[in-house]
Design a protein around this motif. Structure first.
Motif, PDB file in Angstrom:
ATOM      1  N   HIS A 103      29.285 -91.899 -29.529  1.00  0.00           N
ATOM      2  CA  HIS A 103      29.107 -90.444 -29.463  1.00  0.00           C
ATOM      3  C   HIS A 103      29.858 -89.850 -28.278  1.00  0.00           C
ATOM      4  CE1 HIS A 103      26.234 -90.554 -32.708  1.00  0.00           C
ATOM      5  NE2 HIS A 103      25.480 -91.419 -32.057  1.00  0.00           N
ATOM      6  N   GLU A 104      29.913 -90.563 -27.164  1.00  0.00           N
ATOM      7  CA  GLU A 104      30.630 -90.063 -25.992  1.00  0.00           C
ATOM      8  C   GLU A 104      32.110 -89.877 -26.277  1.00  0.00           C
ATOM      9  OE1 GLU A 104      27.723 -92.082 -22.601  1.00  0.00           O
ATOM     10  OE2 GLU A 104      29.568 -93.073 -23.248  1.00  0.00           O
ATOM     11  N   ARG A 105      32.682 -90.787 -27.020  1.00  0.00           N
ATOM     12  CA  ARG A 105      34.111 -90.692 -27.320  1.00  0.00           C
ATOM     13  C   ARG A 105      34.408 -89.567 -28.303  1.00  0.00           C
ATOM     14  NH1 ARG A 105      37.113 -96.497 -26.879  1.00  0.00           N
ATOM     15  NH2 ARG A 105      36.130 -97.142 -24.922  1.00  0.00           N
ATOM     16  N   ARG A 106      33.422 -89.182 -29.070  1.00  0.00           N
ATOM     17  CA  ARG A 106      33.614 -88.026 -29.938  1.00  0.00           C
ATOM     18  C   ARG A 106      33.457 -86.724 -29.154  1.00  0.00           C
ATOM     19  NH1 ARG A 106      33.025 -89.729 -35.533  1.00  0.00           N
ATOM     20  NH2 ARG A 106      32.365 -87.659 -36.184  1.00  0.00           N
ATOM     21  N   ILE A 107      32.713 -86.778 -28.049  1.00  0.00           N
ATOM     22  CA  ILE A 107      32.572 -85.592 -27.197  1.00  0.00           C
ATOM     23  C   ILE A 107      33.835 -85.386 -26.374  1.00  0.00           C
ATOM     24  CG2 ILE A 107      31.331 -84.637 -25.214  1.00  0.00           C
ATOM     25  CD1 ILE A 107      28.804 -85.984 -26.290  1.00  0.00           C
ATOM     26  N   GLU A 108      34.291 -86.427 -25.709  1.00  0.00           N
ATOM     27  CA  GLU A 108      35.446 -86.321 -24.820  1.00  0.00           C
ATOM     28  C   GLU A 108      36.495 -87.347 -25.218  1.00  0.00           C
ATOM     29  OE1 GLU A 108      35.936 -85.994 -20.098  1.00  0.00           O
ATOM     30  OE2 GLU A 108      35.412 -87.978 -20.792  1.00  0.00           O
ATOM     31  N   GLY A 109      37.724 -86.900 -25.402  1.00  0.00           N
ATOM     32  CA  GLY A 109      38.797 -87.808 -25.766  1.00  0.00           C
ATOM     33  C   GLY A 109      39.233 -88.682 -24.605  1.00  0.00           C
ATOM     34  N   ASP A 110      39.842 -89.819 -24.921  1.00  0.00           N
ATOM     35  CA  ASP A 110      40.293 -90.743 -23.887  1.00  0.00           C
ATOM     36  C   ASP A 110      41.342 -90.111 -22.980  1.00  0.00           C
ATOM     37  OD1 ASP A 110      38.657 -92.677 -24.972  1.00  0.00           O
ATOM     38  OD2 ASP A 110      40.218 -93.455 -26.296  1.00  0.00           O
ATOM     39  N   GLU A 111      42.165 -89.233 -23.548  1.00  0.00           N
ATOM     40  CA  GLU A 111      43.257 -88.664 -22.762  1.00  0.00           C
ATOM     41  C   GLU A 111      42.792 -87.600 -21.778  1.00  0.00           C
ATOM     42  OE1 GLU A 111      42.645 -86.543 -26.594  1.00  0.00           O
ATOM     43  OE2 GLU A 111      43.033 -88.620 -26.004  1.00  0.00           O
ATOM     44  N   VAL A 112      41.570 -87.096 -21.928  1.00  0.00           N
ATOM     45  CA  VAL A 112      41.084 -86.054 -21.022  1.00  0.00           C
ATOM     46  C   VAL A 112      40.654 -86.659 -19.687  1.00  0.00           C
ATOM     47  CG1 VAL A 112      39.388 -84.224 -20.706  1.00  0.00           C
ATOM     48  CG2 VAL A 112      40.415 -84.600 -22.955  1.00  0.00           C
ATOM     49  N   GLY A 113      39.769 -87.636 -19.742  1.00  0.00           N
ATOM     50  CA  GLY A 113      39.383 -88.381 -18.550  1.00  0.00           C
ATOM     51  C   GLY A 113      38.684 -87.570 -17.476  1.00  0.00           C
ATOM     52  N   GLN A 114      37.824 -86.605 -17.856  1.00  0.00           N
ATOM     53  CA  GLN A 114      37.096 -85.828 -16.855  1.00  0.00           C
ATOM     54  C   GLN A 114      35.895 -86.595 -16.306  1.00  0.00           C
ATOM     55  OE1 GLN A 114      38.339 -83.183 -15.779  1.00  0.00           O
ATOM     56  NE2 GLN A 114      39.566 -82.233 -17.351  1.00  0.00           N
ATOM     57  N   VAL A 115      35.377 -87.527 -17.082  1.00  0.00           N
ATOM     58  CA  VAL A 115      34.216 -88.306 -16.663  1.00  0.00           C
ATOM     59  C   VAL A 115      34.696 -89.619 -16.067  1.00  0.00           C
ATOM     60  CG1 VAL A 115      32.116 -89.457 -17.442  1.00  0.00           C
ATOM     61  CG2 VAL A 115      32.754 -87.243 -18.412  1.00  0.00           C
ATOM     62  N   ALA A 116      34.187 -89.952 -14.888  1.00  0.00           N
ATOM     63  CA  ALA A 116      34.592 -91.177 -14.199  1.00  0.00           C
ATOM     64  C   ALA A 116      34.111 -92.402 -14.973  1.00  0.00           C
ATOM     65  CB  ALA A 116      34.018 -91.182 -12.790  1.00  0.00           C
ATOM     66  N   PRO A 117      34.797 -93.553 -14.823  1.00  0.00           N
ATOM     67  CA  PRO A 117      34.319 -94.796 -15.453  1.00  0.00           C
ATOM     68  C   PRO A 117      32.879 -95.091 -15.031  1.00  0.00           C
ATOM     69  CG  PRO A 117      36.508 -95.100 -14.526  1.00  0.00           C
ATOM     70  CD  PRO A 117      36.038 -93.757 -14.063  1.00  0.00           C
ATOM     71  N   TYR A 118      32.174 -95.818 -15.879  1.00  0.00           N
ATOM     72  CA  TYR A 118      30.762 -96.048 -15.603  1.00  0.00           C
ATOM     73  C   TYR A 118      30.331 -97.402 -16.138  1.00  0.00           C
ATOM     74  CZ  TYR A 118      30.112 -94.802 -20.535  1.00  0.00           C
ATOM     75  OH  TYR A 118      30.187 -94.781 -21.912  1.00  0.00           O
ATOM     76  N   LEU A 119      29.143 -97.815 -15.709  1.00  0.00           N
ATOM     77  CA  LEU A 119      28.454 -98.956 -16.302  1.00  0.00           C
ATOM     78  C   LEU A 119      27.125 -98.469 -16.842  1.00  0.00           C
ATOM     79  CD1 LEU A 119      25.916 -99.986 -14.311  1.00  0.00           C
ATOM     80  CD2 LEU A 119      27.801-100.857 -12.963  1.00  0.00           C
ATOM     81  N   ARG A 120      26.629 -99.178 -17.842  1.00  0.00           N
ATOM     82  CA  ARG A 120      25.342 -98.826 -18.456  1.00  0.00           C
ATOM     83  C   ARG A 120      24.518-100.096 -18.609  1.00  0.00           C
ATOM     84  NH1 ARG A 120      23.746 -94.400 -21.442  1.00  0.00           N
ATOM     85  NH2 ARG A 120      25.872 -93.644 -21.773  1.00  0.00           N
ATOM     86  N   ALA A 121      23.218 -99.984 -18.369  1.00  0.00           N
ATOM     87  CA  ALA A 121      22.347-101.156 -18.477  1.00  0.00           C
ATOM     88  C   ALA A 121      20.938-100.715 -18.821  1.00  0.00           C
ATOM     89  CB  ALA A 121      22.338-101.955 -17.172  1.00  0.00           C
ATOM     90  N   ALA A 122      20.226-101.577 -19.553  1.00  0.00           N
ATOM     91  CA  ALA A 122      18.807-101.349 -19.830  1.00  0.00           C
ATOM     92  C   ALA A 122      17.995-101.917 -18.674  1.00  0.00           C
ATOM     93  CB  ALA A 122      18.412-102.020 -21.141  1.00  0.00           C
TER      94      ALA A 122
END
Length: 550
Positions: A103-122
């Motif tokens: 869903h995130e990739r449908r919100i923001e395209g890879d070429e835009v890059g406004q959101v910094a890289p991240y990690l996710r964990a449960a």
């Protein structure tokens, strides 16, 4: 069944209690942080935004998984092949991360890059318990490389026609509800205790805001810390209680010191504090040095993102929804059940006829519609999980941009380092542009702009930028003063060198020829004095000419 307007009765709801947190560092080493989280035992799987993952296998060894989803961007699904050796719990965690990434990739395209890289964990689950109620809550972590993170506590419940008043007080305002017992993993409590106890009770030793000093005060503080440490150790050394949550056994411990305490404040906000402190203390900055302090929380903001999936008399169109339940939606947005004269609803931020999105500073509310023929149990629909995580992806999108600007404004009020000051000014200077380019979907961008304005964050940008500019000007002025002082010293040094050269090469031979009886040292001294006088006179003449020209 027809329900009177303004009185909603809730049947199924999903809540993400999102806490957006800004750390006091702006550059995070995600890989080292992931390793620290795994070694501390508070996560078992970490998934990165570039779809690489590391996890602990059954032997406690760190393994790497490269996730390669098959499917084009605008298709409705991905297909992912996991390794055969992947543990079941890791596969479940990665499936959750991948759905959100979709869903995130449908919100923001890879070429835009406004959101910094991240990690996710449960993160390990929490159990909130009263005599007649047990609520399992599932936390998760999203940590960005720019030091922003979101800790979300997910609650999914089914009720037997829960009244609107009880829903607002017990679910929407869960952070205000007291529980008899709160069960959390022991490792998290220990990390939090080790972080807080060395400086604990300092604020208690004050009267009217004035610190109380003295030997007796220090002894009392030390005694209180020893008592708290003993209570923590004694609580965690006990055997925990087993909970079977989502098909998996968990050993959890009651909050240390709360056993048999009836008046203690056991709320989900306490869990937020424990989780935020524990995670922040394990974050590794890219500029970390051995004697540096641990990373800390600079500020946080929290609001629930609530999806009303089923309620009595749920309509299939928005017009019917607003006619029947407009007042109920307004009361939920106010987080107050006792308001009769409700204000007008804010605009619906969802353009399509599948659900409504309303939001303000306090809450994000997703009210679903119910098409004809839909089951009473929304989980009978295989797309329910996808819709919930799509809502959560949009909520995290808003929380990230909101806390990004809020932290920049907070830094601008009193930057600790020049690096932080430049970061704050750059963030605020680009804020409107970043929001404008934040999504490929106009609906999501418009919703983000509205919510940022409703939260009051947009109004902070101008003043925050002015504060940052003032500190930049102050640093520039200080640097120029330092440079000017250094220039004066260099001018004096080169003037002395020039005077010595002029005296030795020109004036001294002239004086010795004119006054042959003078001693060498006297002739040299007189030549240096004359040369210095000439250079000073020349400098004064240039300065006077420059002032006259200006």
């Amino acid at each position: 069944m027809k329900t009177e307007p303004g009185n909603m009765r809730i049947q199924q709801v999903n809540c993400f209690y999102n806490y957006a947190i800004g750390l006091n560092v702006t550059k995070v080493d995600l890989l080292k942080t992931a390793k620290a989280l795994l070694e501390a035992g508070i996560v078992r799987t970490v998934c990165f935004s570039d779809l690489k993952a590391i996890y602990l296998d059954e032997y406690g060894e760190v393994q790497v998984e490269w996730l390669r989803p098959q499917g084009r961007r605008w298709e409705n699904s991905w297909t992912v092949q996991f390794s055969d050796s992947l543990p079941q719990y890791t596969a479940k965690d990665l499936a959750f991360c991948l759905e959100l990434a979709f869903h995130e990739r449908r919100i923001e395209g890879d070429e835009v890059g406004q959101v910094a890289p991240y990690l996710r964990a449960a993160l390990p689950p929490v159990v909130l318990e009263n005599e007649d109620l047990t609520l399992p809550v599932y936390p998760s972590l999203k940590l960005h490389a720019d030091g922003l993170m979101c800790i979300s506590f997910q609650l999914d419940t089914t009720w037997g026609d829960l009244s609107e008043e009880d829903f607002i007080s017990d679910v929407v305002n869960l952070f205000q509800r007291y529980f008899k017992s709160v069960w959390v993993k022991a490792a998290l409590q220990k990390i939090d205790g080790d972080l807080l106890l060395p400086d604990a009770y300092e604020s208690e030793m004050s009267i009217g805001g004035q610190r109380v000093f003295g030997r007796k005060a220090r002894k009392l503080v030390k005694k209180m810390r020893r008592t708290a440490r003993t209570a923590l150790d004694n609580s965690l050394v006990k055997e925990g209680r087993r909970f079977d949550l989502d098909g998996e056994p968990w050993i959890l411990h009651q909050i240390a010191g709360s056993e048999e305490q009836t008046e203690w404040e056991g709320t989900i906000d306490l869990c937020r504090s424990i989780y935020a402190n524990a995670v922040a203390s394990l974050v590794v900055s890219t500029s970390y040095r051995k004697n540096d302090d641990v990373v800390g929380v600079q500020l946080w903001q929290g609001r629930p993102s609530i999806s009303l999936m089923r309620f009595v008399g749920q309509p299939k169109s928005k017009d019917q929804l607003f006619d029947s339940y407009g007042q109920s939606i307004s009361r939920i947005l106010l987080r107050s059940a006792g308001v009769n004269d409700t204000p007008q609803l804010p605009p619906d931020l969802r353009l399509f006829n599948d659900y409504c999105l309303h939001g303000n500073r306090a809450i994000l509310l997703w009210t679903w519609l119910r098409p004809s023929g839909e089951s009473d149990n929304t989980w009978d629909n295989p797309n329910t999980r996808t819709r919930l995580l799509e809502n959560q992806a949009r909520a995290e999108h808003f929380e990230y941009h909101n806390i990004r600007i809020a932290r920049a404004c907070d830094i601008a009020e009193g930057p600790l380092t020049d690096e932080q000051l430049v970061y704050a000014y750059e963030t605020l200077a680009k804020a409107n542009s970043v929001i404008h380019k934040s999504s490929q979907a106009g609906e999501i961008t418009d919703a983000l702009e509205y919510l940022m304005t409703a939260a009051g964050t947009i109004g902070l940008i101008a003043s925050g930028k002015e504060q940052a500019r003032w500190y930049l000007d102050e640093r520039r002025y200080t640097a120029e003063k330092r440079r000017s002082r250094m220039d004066r010293w260099l001018t004096a040094v080169f003037g002395i060198v020039g005077a010595a050269g002029l005296a030795d090469l020109v004036l001294r031979p002239l004086l010795q020829a004119t006054y042959p009886g003078w001693a060498d040292w006297f002739a040299g001294l007189a030549a240096f004095a004359a040369a210095s006088f000439l250079i000073v006179l020349f400098a004064i003449s240039i300065s006077a000419f420059n002032k006259r020209c200006i």
